[in-house]
Scaffold this active site. Sequence first.
Site, PDB file in Angstrom:
ATOM      1  N   ARG A  49       0.826  -1.214   0.000  1.00 25.86           N
ATOM      2  CA  ARG A  49       0.000   0.000   0.000  1.00 25.86           C
ATOM      3  C   ARG A  49       0.858   1.261   0.000  1.00 25.86           C
ATOM      4  NH1 ARG A  49      -2.328   0.410   6.089  1.00 25.86           N
ATOM      5  NH2 ARG A  49      -0.559  -0.490   7.176  1.00 25.86           N
ATOM      6  N   ASP A 209      11.174  -6.495   7.346  1.00 27.08           N
ATOM      7  CA  ASP A 209      10.673  -5.647   6.255  1.00 27.08           C
ATOM      8  C   ASP A 209      10.356  -4.242   6.747  1.00 27.08           C
ATOM      9  OD1 ASP A 209       8.593  -7.282   7.578  1.00 27.08           O
ATOM     10  OD2 ASP A 209       7.197  -6.074   6.420  1.00 27.08           O
TER      11      ASP A 209
END
Length: 447
Positions: A49, A209
Amino acid sequence: MGLPSDIWNSPQVLEALSGNALLPGSHPSASVYSGHQFGQWAGQLGDGRAISLGEINTPVGVQDIQLKGAGPTPYSRRGDGRAVLRSSIREFLASEAMHGLGIATTRALCVTGSPTPVYREERETAAVVTRLAASFIRFGHFEHFGSTGQTQELKALADHVVQAHFPSLEHLQDAARYTALLQEVTRRTAELMAQWQAVGFCHGVMNTDNMSVLGLTLDYGPFQFMDGFDPGHICNHSDSSGRYAYSRQPQVAYWNLFCLGQALMPLIDAQEPALAALETYKTLFPHALDQRMRAKLGLTDAHVGDRELVETLLQAMQQDRVDFTVMWRRLSQAVYESSHSTHAFEPVRDLFLHREVFDAWRIQYEARLGEADRRSVGLRMLQTNPKYIFRNHLGELAIQQAKTGDFGMVQSLLTVLQQPFDEHPAHQAWSNLAPEWASSIEISCSS
Ligand code: AMP
Ligand code: MG
């Protein structure tokens, strides 16, 4: 950011920064990455996103502009590519608060609210955070190409990071270059962890991440600036085992660096140099933390007993759950005022239930300060220990108001948090202890 101050009057810019139109020359992209989440290999993830619009030149260097929550990307998996207003305001304010504290972080340029409904535990509305960083490259980007065996891509990525962000390593060749890269990321990460610990910041989701190779604070989710001091504090309601508890953050960062090291192995070839680079964390982190904690005490040189002095104070704070930010700020004020008042330490002492423990510590502390001029030590401490911190309950209040369409408190909080060491008489109350209801706020990964 050094951008023109009338930039907001341009409809074209507003459209672009909210993800509705493209600026000339912009080539939007979402990138692939993989990573370890909560200690487990999670495989491919990627910008689900976040969309990079491209890079712009600013007085602070080249910056990547990213829209978070502007809609689906090829990596959205089952997600909707959206972000809710609540979490977007939290990221916006927290990243600017971190910058105000002098801690390396991605920045936030604006938040755009939208009436578009978004479904999480309940129906909420969508928003976009427009954020900036010299680079959003994560440990996970390296882990991706490491895990797929794409050594050429891995090398291209490493060379890009060296060339764009660590030019002093460019003269190195082959394995030496990538070992130095690992070493540099290790150094920055150690420094960042010391900074987080010293302000009581809990990230909440230190998955690989979410780790920046530039050592920036990245991806603000269920983070929290701690209220009462508790080393075991878990800010992420979904983290049942406490993997990312406050006191574990430095160790988790080290673990994450090993994942990065593992990913870089095809370029480094031999184990010893990689391990040696990682090993430096064991001295860099404690050194950086000692330095930060000494600074919080107003000490400019290192003495043998300093670590113990810090530890004794932290233990006393832990025992009585003393508010982390208020304690350090009142201590700073007390040292400053002790130049002319004999009761200067009373407001600090009042924070402790076990006053005799604090009194005993204070005698040691004053002995350590010795002949140092209390006024100048205190002034230094007031520039080191913030008065204002982005507490969860302040965020909650600002979010509640924003949900009604009023961004007044978001705007005022932003102004205060960008100057957290200053006095802001109109917003004195925001420096107070968290109210009782603050402890019932539950922040999960849902955002
Ligand atoms: P986070 O825990 O926020 O760091 O997100 C972990 C991964 O899930 C990242 O790859 C995100 O891009 C992805 N992700 C999180 N929320 C969404 C969403 N609403 N839509 C698509 N991807 C998402
Ligand atoms: Mg993330």
